[in-house]
Design a protein around this motif. Structure first.
Motif, PDB file in Angstrom:
ATOM      1  N   GLY A 164       0.766  -1.233   0.000  1.00 50.59           N
ATOM      2  CA  GLY A 164       0.000   0.000   0.000  1.00 50.59           C
ATOM      3  C   GLY A 164       0.795   1.281   0.000  1.00 50.59           C
ATOM      4  N   ASP A 165       2.146   1.198   0.108  1.00 49.48           N
ATOM      5  CA  ASP A 165       2.947   2.426   0.024  1.00 49.48           C
ATOM      6  C   ASP A 165       3.962   2.247  -1.116  1.00 49.48           C
ATOM      7  OD1 ASP A 165       4.721   0.634   1.156  1.00 49.48           O
ATOM      8  OD2 ASP A 165       4.742   1.606   3.126  1.00 49.48           O
ATOM      9  N   GLN A 166       5.163   2.787  -0.982  1.00 46.28           N
ATOM     10  CA  GLN A 166       6.160   2.644  -2.047  1.00 46.28           C
ATOM     11  C   GLN A 166       7.020   1.391  -1.909  1.00 46.28           C
ATOM     12  OE1 GLN A 166       6.613   4.534  -5.028  1.00 46.28           O
ATOM     13  NE2 GLN A 166       4.529   4.894  -4.290  1.00 46.28           N
ATOM     14  N   THR A 167       6.691   0.532  -0.941  1.00 47.14           N
ATOM     15  CA  THR A 167       7.343  -0.764  -0.856  1.00 47.14           C
ATOM     16  C   THR A 167       7.036  -1.552  -2.124  1.00 47.14           C
ATOM     17  OG1 THR A 167       7.111  -0.769   1.555  1.00 47.14           O
ATOM     18  CG2 THR A 167       7.537  -2.889   0.491  1.00 47.14           C
ATOM     19  N   ALA A 168       8.059  -2.123  -2.727  1.00 49.80           N
ATOM     20  CA  ALA A 168       7.861  -2.827  -3.993  1.00 49.80           C
ATOM     21  C   ALA A 168       7.675  -4.324  -3.766  1.00 49.80           C
ATOM     22  CB  ALA A 168       9.055  -2.598  -4.913  1.00 49.80           C
TER      23      ALA A 168
ATOM     24  N   PRO B 250      13.082   2.373  -0.612  1.00 52.67           N
ATOM     25  CA  PRO B 250      11.803   2.304   0.103  1.00 52.67           C
ATOM     26  C   PRO B 250      11.496   0.931   0.692  1.00 52.67           C
ATOM     27  CG  PRO B 250      11.533   3.522  -1.943  1.00 52.67           C
ATOM     28  CD  PRO B 250      12.900   2.894  -1.989  1.00 52.67           C
ATOM     29  N   GLY B 251      12.173  -0.101   0.211  1.00 50.84           N
ATOM     30  CA  GLY B 251      11.986  -1.434   0.776  1.00 50.84           C
ATOM     31  C   GLY B 251      11.212  -2.364  -0.144  1.00 50.84           C
ATOM     32  N   ILE B 252      11.343  -3.675   0.113  1.00 57.74           N
ATOM     33  CA  ILE B 252      10.678  -4.681  -0.705  1.00 57.74           C
ATOM     34  C   ILE B 252       9.895  -5.646   0.172  1.00 57.74           C
ATOM     35  CG2 ILE B 252      12.236  -4.542  -2.669  1.00 57.74           C
ATOM     36  CD1 ILE B 252      13.823  -6.861  -1.533  1.00 57.74           C
ATOM     37  N   GLN B 253       8.889  -6.257  -0.438  1.00 59.58           N
ATOM     38  CA  GLN B 253       8.003  -7.186   0.266  1.00 59.58           C
ATOM     39  C   GLN B 253       7.831  -8.428  -0.602  1.00 59.58           C
ATOM     40  OE1 GLN B 253       6.200  -7.162   3.295  1.00 59.58           O
ATOM     41  NE2 GLN B 253       5.570  -9.229   2.675  1.00 59.58           N
ATOM     42  N   SER B 254       8.048  -9.594  -0.031  1.00 61.66           N
ATOM     43  CA  SER B 254       7.870 -10.823  -0.782  1.00 61.66           C
ATOM     44  C   SER B 254       6.425 -10.944  -1.252  1.00 61.66           C
ATOM     45  CB  SER B 254       8.239 -12.041   0.070  1.00 61.66           C
ATOM     46  OG  SER B 254       8.058 -13.238  -0.662  1.00 61.66           O
ATOM     47  N   ALA B 255       6.254 -11.245  -2.533  1.00 59.10           N
ATOM     48  CA  ALA B 255       4.920 -11.346  -3.118  1.00 59.10           C
ATOM     49  C   ALA B 255       4.919 -12.424  -4.195  1.00 59.10           C
ATOM     50  CB  ALA B 255       4.501 -10.004  -3.713  1.00 59.10           C
ATOM     51  N   PRO B 256       3.786 -13.088  -4.397  1.00 54.86           N
ATOM     52  CA  PRO B 256       3.709 -14.140  -5.430  1.00 54.86           C
ATOM     53  C   PRO B 256       3.495 -13.537  -6.812  1.00 54.86           C
ATOM     54  CG  PRO B 256       1.615 -13.962  -4.285  1.00 54.86           C
ATOM     55  CD  PRO B 256       2.543 -12.983  -3.618  1.00 54.86           C
ATOM     56  N   LEU B 257       4.545 -12.924  -7.353  1.00 55.05           N
ATOM     57  CA  LEU B 257       4.417 -12.270  -8.654  1.00 55.05           C
ATOM     58  C   LEU B 257       4.098 -13.269  -9.752  1.00 55.05           C
ATOM     59  CD1 LEU B 257       7.339  -9.683  -8.388  1.00 55.05           C
ATOM     60  CD2 LEU B 257       4.897  -9.303  -8.029  1.00 55.05           C
ATOM     61  N   HIS B 258       4.438 -14.535  -9.533  1.00 55.47           N
ATOM     62  CA  HIS B 258       4.104 -15.575 -10.512  1.00 55.47           C
ATOM     63  C   HIS B 258       2.596 -15.780 -10.613  1.00 55.47           C
ATOM     64  CE1 HIS B 258       4.319 -17.649  -6.624  1.00 55.47           C
ATOM     65  NE2 HIS B 258       3.501 -18.562  -7.128  1.00 55.47           N
TER      66      HIS B 258
END
Length: 517
Positions: A388-392, A416-424
């Motif tokens: 929800g912010d600039q975390t990618a 800004p930081g990164i967040q694990s996400a199921p981009l697949h």
């Protein structure tokens, strides 16, 4: 005697004029000559990378090849005005060319100057605050100012490439850009160069206005007479150059609202992948973990055809960092940049696929803005995927290819930081499947590329304009609205600093054709 000579030298030899001269003396069997470097490139084939140098040799007083690096700009303070919307490469180079042609540019920039712009970039990195008018896309110098500053282009037929390089040198760039096969300036050097270009415009009697957002056009009988700013000011000119960049969505909306013809334009979309630079160095140079002091951080350029559609690297930044390029709250966009030294321990590149009309059926109702709406949709989704912010949202590279959620992520240059996400699962299937096939192919072409030491961040979506503003081939004037001259990336006629600069000059020359005919 005048001749050109090609030599292959070691990285250490290439770093010293004295050592280059010794190689030339051996090749020519004489010491009685003068030499000048014309072109420099790296030949990384084999186990020991070399520099390939092309030199001009003479025993006379002057060299035949001369680079123009000095320019004079006449006083145009009392000349006919031309309004230039946008101070990116297209707008700046158009303005300087207008001055040479005897017109007074009035440059209107929605964002801030390069110095004040840095404060908004800092807030974007550390506080996740997006200023819609001052960010990595908007502000003095446009999107190119805070970038790697790559200066190579495939658009050499569209303008005088050496002239563009000479103008940059005139305003403070190193002369290396005149000879390097893949020249770049760096995000730490570009702001000063852009500021000097602004000063050239002002010294010649032109005008540059920051924090001046155009919100409407002044049109009379299908002829563009000027613009209206957010403050309500009316600024008129003999012509209007629209050089607002690929992210000026409000301008695209305004064009459609005013029934000015624009058309949808396919663009490319994907992710930004980041590797340790040492890994890319080893792949490209076969140098192990240390490339040494004389070789630059290794770049790469790679492409693979997947079901008749290319998957390719875009805006590769060796020794660089990933930056947030959103232009509105509630969206996440990633891009890359690097300094002149390219000294970061990371290498990043966009990896993208083309988006075509058949891929966005759900957005066809938006007409000429269909690609733009699709672009917006994915950027908002990326913001949700990141929290929800600039975390990618991010995923390790091999995990993405194997359809596996990453339990942990690597260190990353994205502040800004990164967040694990199921981009697949999240990225649209037509993009995801091609990216996965592309990464598999890249892993075969570049042994070690497909690894969980690398990771991808989403979404890389500002590769080019999703809209094209049509114009006449001979004068660059809009076919419907006389006096309107679309230019640069935002209009769909450029892709990078140099091609945008050349297009800006071409448009200025088109204006002269129209106004003097």
């Amino acid at each position: 005697m005048h001749r050109t000579v090609d030599i292959l030298v070691s990285p250490q030899e290439a770093s010293s004029d004295e050592l280059i001269k010794k190689v030339l003396e051996k090749k020519l069997s004489t010491k009685d000559f003068k030499w000048k470097l014309l072109k420099r490139s790296i030949d990384a084939r084999g186990e020991n990378p070399k520099f390939r140098l092309r030199c001009e040799i003479t025993d006379e007083g002057q060299f035949q090849k001369q680079f123009q690096t000095q320019f004079e700009y006449q006083d145009v303070s009392r000349s006919e005005p031309v309004v230039v919307i946008g101070s990116g490469p297209a707008g700046l180079f158009a303005s300087l060319r207008l001055i040479e042609l005897g017109y007074k540019p009035i440059v209107l920039e929605r964002g801030k100057d390069v110095k004040l712009r840095r404060k908004d970039l800092s807030k974007l990195h550390t506080q996740h605050i997006v200023n819609p008018d001052s960010n990595y896309c908007f502000g003095e110098g446009g999107a190119g100012t805070y970038s790697d500053g790559k200066l190579y282009t495939r658009s050499k037929k569209r303008g005088d490439l050496e002239r563009i390089m000479g103008i940059l040198v005139h305003h403070g760039a190193k002369e290396d850009i005149l000879v390097d096969a893949h020249p770049h300036i760096g995000t730490n050097k570009l702001p000063k160069i852009v500021a000097k270009m602004r000063q050239s415009i002002l010294d010649a009697g032109g005008e540059v206005h920051f924090n001046t957002k155009v919100t409407d056009f002044i049109i009379d009988n299908q002829s563009m007479k000027g613009v209206v700013t957010e403050a309500g000011d009316k600024i008129e000119g003999k012509a209007v150059i629209l050089a607002t960049g690929h992210s000026a969505r409000d301008i695209f909306e305004l064009l459609v609202k005013r029934d000015i013809f624009v058309e949808p334009k396919p663009f490319a979309l994907g992710v930004r992948v980041e590797h340790p630079q040492r890994l890319i160095d080893d792949i490209q140079y076969s140098c192990g973990s240390d490339r040494g002091r004389y070789l630059p951080a290794a770049p790469y350029s790679i492409v693979h055809q997947v079901r008749d559609k290319g998957v390719y690297s875009f805006c590769m930044c060796p020794g660089g960092q990933i930056v947030p390029s959103a232009t509105a709250p509630g969206e996440v966009v990633v891009n890359g940049m690097s300094t002149s030294t390219r000294s970061s321990r990371y290498a990043n590149s966009g990896i993208v696929v083309s988006v075509e009309w058949k891929d966005i059926k759900g957005f066809h109702s938006a007409g000429p803005l269909a690609y733009l709406r699709f672009q917006q949709h994915l950027e908002k989704k990326a913001c949700e995927w990141g929290g929800g912010d600039q975390t990618a949202p991010a995923q390790r590279l091999q995990d993405f290819v194997n359809n596996t959620l990453s339990d942990s992520l690597n260190d990353c240059s994205y502040i800004p930081g990164i967040q694990s996400a199921p981009l697949h699962e999240s990225i649209p299937k037509f993009v995801r499947a091609r990216l996965q096939d592309g990464f598999r192919a890249f892993g075969k072409k570049m042994k070690g590329y497909l690894t969980n030491e690398a990771q991808i961040l989403a979404v890389e979506s500002r590769t080019s304009s999703p809209v094209r503003i049509p114009r006449k081939d001979d004068t660059c004037e809009h076919p419907q609205i006389s006096g309107l001259f679309p230019s640069g990336e935002g209009a769909g006629y450029a892709g990078g600093i140099v091609s945008a600069a050349m297009d800006g000059e071409r448009v200025a020359e088109g204006i002269e054709k129209v106004l003097t005919s």
